[in-house]
Write a protein that holds these residues in place. Structure first.
Motif, PDB file in Angstrom:
ATOM      1  N   GLU A 189      43.536  46.559  52.131  1.00 31.78           N
ATOM      2  CA  GLU A 189      43.024  46.341  50.903  1.00 31.78           C
ATOM      3  C   GLU A 189      43.576  47.277  49.696  1.00 31.78           C
ATOM      4  O   GLU A 189      43.404  48.566  50.172  1.00 31.78           O
ATOM      5  CB  GLU A 189      41.666  46.006  50.552  1.00 31.78           C
ATOM      6  N   TYR A 211      43.877  48.955  46.045  1.00 29.19           N
ATOM      7  CA  TYR A 211      43.223  48.941  44.793  1.00 29.19           C
ATOM      8  C   TYR A 211      44.019  49.679  43.801  1.00 29.19           C
ATOM      9  O   TYR A 211      44.542  50.637  44.094  1.00 29.19           O
ATOM     10  CB  TYR A 211      41.799  49.694  44.578  1.00 29.19           C
ATOM     11  N   GLY A 230      43.760  46.006  39.104  1.00 33.36           N
ATOM     12  CA  GLY A 230      43.245  44.888  40.071  1.00 33.36           C
ATOM     13  C   GLY A 230      43.515  45.452  41.705  1.00 33.36           C
ATOM     14  O   GLY A 230      43.714  46.556  41.899  1.00 33.36           O
ATOM     15  N   SER A 231      43.353  44.520  42.439  1.00 31.37           N
ATOM     16  CA  SER A 231      43.583  44.919  43.691  1.00 31.37           C
ATOM     17  C   SER A 231      44.241  43.439  44.279  1.00 31.37           C
ATOM     18  O   SER A 231      44.302  42.395  43.965  1.00 31.37           O
ATOM     19  CB  SER A 231      42.384  45.081  44.407  1.00 31.37           C
ATOM     20  N   GLN A 281      44.935  37.799  48.846  1.00 35.14           N
ATOM     21  CA  GLN A 281      44.463  37.546  47.834  1.00 35.14           C
ATOM     22  C   GLN A 281      44.329  38.684  46.759  1.00 35.14           C
ATOM     23  O   GLN A 281      44.524  39.742  46.972  1.00 35.14           O
ATOM     24  CB  GLN A 281      42.842  37.540  48.305  1.00 35.14           C
ATOM     25  N   ASP A 282      44.781  38.064  45.347  1.00 36.83           N
ATOM     26  CA  ASP A 282      44.967  39.143  44.432  1.00 36.83           C
ATOM     27  C   ASP A 282      43.692  38.914  43.257  1.00 36.83           C
ATOM     28  O   ASP A 282      43.090  37.737  43.119  1.00 36.83           O
ATOM     29  CB  ASP A 282      46.251  39.288  43.746  1.00 36.83           C
ATOM     30  N   THR A 283      43.508  39.971  42.356  1.00 38.01           N
ATOM     31  CA  THR A 283      42.653  39.688  41.361  1.00 38.01           C
ATOM     32  C   THR A 283      43.732  39.690  40.180  1.00 38.01           C
ATOM     33  O   THR A 283      43.281  40.229  38.751  1.00 38.01           O
ATOM     34  CB  THR A 283      41.825  40.683  41.074  1.00 38.01           C
ATOM     35  N   SER A 316      44.105  29.074  43.223  1.00 37.70           N
ATOM     36  CA  SER A 316      44.014  30.091  41.899  1.00 37.70           C
ATOM     37  C   SER A 316      43.304  29.597  40.824  1.00 37.70           C
ATOM     38  O   SER A 316      43.043  28.338  40.791  1.00 37.70           O
ATOM     39  CB  SER A 316      45.666  29.914  41.411  1.00 37.70           C
ATOM     40  N   LYS A 365      41.820  34.938  36.758  1.00 40.15           N
ATOM     41  CA  LYS A 365      40.894  35.623  37.623  1.00 40.15           C
ATOM     42  C   LYS A 365      41.686  35.992  38.871  1.00 40.15           C
ATOM     43  O   LYS A 365      41.352  37.133  39.542  1.00 40.15           O
ATOM     44  CB  LYS A 365      39.747  34.568  38.123  1.00 40.15           C
ATOM     45  N   GLY A 366      42.553  35.265  39.474  1.00 40.88           N
ATOM     46  CA  GLY A 366      43.208  35.400  40.482  1.00 40.88           C
ATOM     47  C   GLY A 366      43.731  34.532  41.546  1.00 40.88           C
ATOM     48  O   GLY A 366      43.428  33.181  41.209  1.00 40.88           O
ATOM     49  N   THR A 406      44.949  33.021  45.739  1.00 42.59           N
ATOM     50  CA  THR A 406      44.713  33.320  46.906  1.00 42.59           C
ATOM     51  C   THR A 406      45.852  32.587  47.879  1.00 42.59           C
ATOM     52  O   THR A 406      45.843  31.184  47.653  1.00 42.59           O
ATOM     53  CB  THR A 406      43.332  32.844  47.885  1.00 42.59           C
TER      54      THR A 406
END
Length: 528
Positions: free
Chosen positions: A24, A26, A30-31, A48-50, A102, A106-107, A109
């Protein structure tokens, strides 16, 4: 600052305890979370992203070649639209599948399902090669990823200049602007292989600076780039006087109609959707360069026609302004207050009777050329030539105050008189006539209202002035004593008393009232 956290968990499966690896990262914006774990007989890789997410309508097309998700047009790192397509092909080649979920804003995956091992592959698909993990390389790539996410890239982006021979075989220099080095090299290679000189920039800002420096024949630009997007770059270029006419081809994987319309509205001349091949690119380049060349020829022809017509009666400074579009001339006939100068030379007819016709024409053209230069030097307009007579206007088509009209007309007449004295000396030296002979100048000037503009037909027309004011100037010229400048009271009102001598009133032919006249002293010109 961003940081990377590596965590380990354990999942029981058939008595084994394989680790679940979770990476992960950061960042200030975002991350990104990467999970790898076994599920039944498969290996699941999940990313997965934000981030900004993907609009629902775009998801079905996401794995198509040269497709890109909806997002900002000037995001810092832009791909070619091939990455996800290659992922899908590689995963399916290994008997797996890839899915995406998606929420826009918001992000996103991405989930990759893979079968472990190689038993599900045919013998032709398996190649045994020794492989050693390169931990140093992994560390470098992870550091690069961290650098991207934090936006702390302090590297100086130098422009990728072409180092080939600067001599251009076909005379065209093309600027390629794209933040993707592979596409930049691909487009540049196609153009160079077809004898175009190419210079490149890796974002819109560099492209803009380089365009101002080299003024290319054509620009090929990506749509989505860091710092300044392709559309922003085009908008600035179209507002730059020396750049706004450059043809621009816009490249993008965003093939929707709205993007095409937006690109056209910003000033793109052509739009190429990825994928495109070399023939398609070259066709657009050649067509746009050909159109630009035709446009240049039309401009040159219009300039030539404009100058060739206007230079017959306008000063060179006004001709240049009119040709450059800096001067709007309304040549429709209209009443104007103008100052009219009418001049001729006395004795030229007798001189002509002693010379051959060709020599007479040469002398007359020499005289008219010199007099025209004098008129133009003082901002006047040559209306027409009538033998050795010259009709000049002041105050049309260029508007001048009445006082300025008179001042320019008087200065012109005095300069014409001096120029004729120089011509007489030259002609005597050439043996045209003897020491006691010479041609003499006489001139009449009047200020009044006349209808000025283009008169004639579509086939033949002239810029001229019509009215009693022109007639009065012509009659004053006929009444003038050779070697003098005769003006009306309307002109004398703007002169100083010491500049002129009052003459007898004249009853001019074709003029009802008596005209008060004044002789202007020509010798004052040298002292003013």
């Amino acid at each position: 600052m961003s940081h990377c956290v590596l965590g380990y968990g354990k999942i029981r499966q058939g008595g084994l305890q394989p680790p679940v690896k979770c990476y992960e990262i950061y960042a200030v914006r975002g991350s990104i979370r990467v999970n790898v774990q076994p599920v039944d007989d498969k290996c699941i890789l999940q990313v997965q992203d934000t981030g900004i997410g993907i609009v629902k309508e775009k998801i079905p097309h996401l794995f198509e070649r040269f497709r890109q998700a909806e997002g900002s047009e000037n995001r810092s790192y832009e791909g070619s639209g091939l990455g996800l397509a290659l992922v899908k092909e590689l995963v399916e080649l290994h008997g797996g599948k890839v899915t995406v979920e998606s929420v826009y804003g918001k992000g996103t995956t991405f989930t990759v399902w893979l079968l472990p091992g190689s038993t599900h592959l045919s013998a032709e698909q398996v190649l045994e090669v020794p492989c050693q993990p390169n931990t140093n390389r992994a560390s470098v790539e992870l550091a690069d990823l961290e650098l991207v996410l934090t936006g702390d890239d302090n590297e100086s982006h130098t422009t990728d200049f072409d180092t080939q021979d600067s001599k251009v075989k076909n005379g065209h220099l093309i600027l390629v602007v794209d933040d993707n080095p592979d596409l930049r090299a691909y487009v540049s290679g196609i153009l160079r292989a077809n004898n175009y000189q190419v210079q490149t920039a890796c974002n819109g800002l560099e492209g803009l600076h380089l365009a101002k420096e080299i003024v290319p024949s054509l620009i090929v630009s990506d749509l989505m780039m860091p710092v300044i997007s392709g559309l922003e770059m085009i908008r600035v270029i179209r507002n730059e006087e020396n750049l706004k006419g450059i043809p621009i081809i816009l490249l993008t994987a965003k093939a929707d109609e709205e993007t095409r319309i937006e690109g056209t509205e910003h000033g793109a001349d052509a739009y190429l959707s990825k994928p495109f091949n070399n023939r398609e690119l070259l066709a657009e380049v050649r067509n746009l360069l050909a159109l630009k060349e035709n446009e240049r020829r039309v401009v040159e022809l219009n300039t030539y026609l404009t100058e060739s017509v206007l230079k017959r009666f306008l000063p060179p400074a006004l001709v240049q302004k009119a040709a450059a579009g800096e001067l709007v001339l309304d040549l429709q006939p209209e009443p104007r207050l103008i100052t009219v100068l009418f001049s001729d030379i006395v004795g030229f007819t007798q001189l002509a009777n002693t010379l051959r016709s060709r020599r007479v024409a040469e002398l007359l053209n020499e005289y008219l050329e010199e007099m025209t230069r004098v008129v133009f030097d003082n901002g006047g307009t040559v209306d027409k030539f009538m033998g050795d007579a010259i009709l000049a206007l002041f105050g049309a088509p260029e508007e001048l105050t009445p006082n300025e009209q008179v001042r320019r007309a008087i200065n012109t007449a005095r300069a014409m008189l001096r120029s004729l004295e120089h011509l007489n000396q030259r002609w005597k030296q050439q043996g045209i006539f003897g020491a006691g002979s010479a041609v003499q100048f006489r001139c009449g000037i009047h200020q009044g209202t006349a209808v000025v503009g283009m008169f004639g037909s579509a086939e033949r027309s002239d810029y001229t002035a019509i009215g009693p004011s022109v007639n009065i100037a012509a009659r004053l010229q006929q009444a003038a004593v050779p070697g003098t400048i005769l003006v009306s009271a309307a002109v004398a009102d703007y002169l100083e008393d010491e500049e002129m001598t009052k003459c007898s009133p004249l009853q001019l032919k074709g003029v009802d009232e008596t005209v008060l006249t004044f002789a202007v002293k020509p010798e004052l010109v040298a002292n003013r």
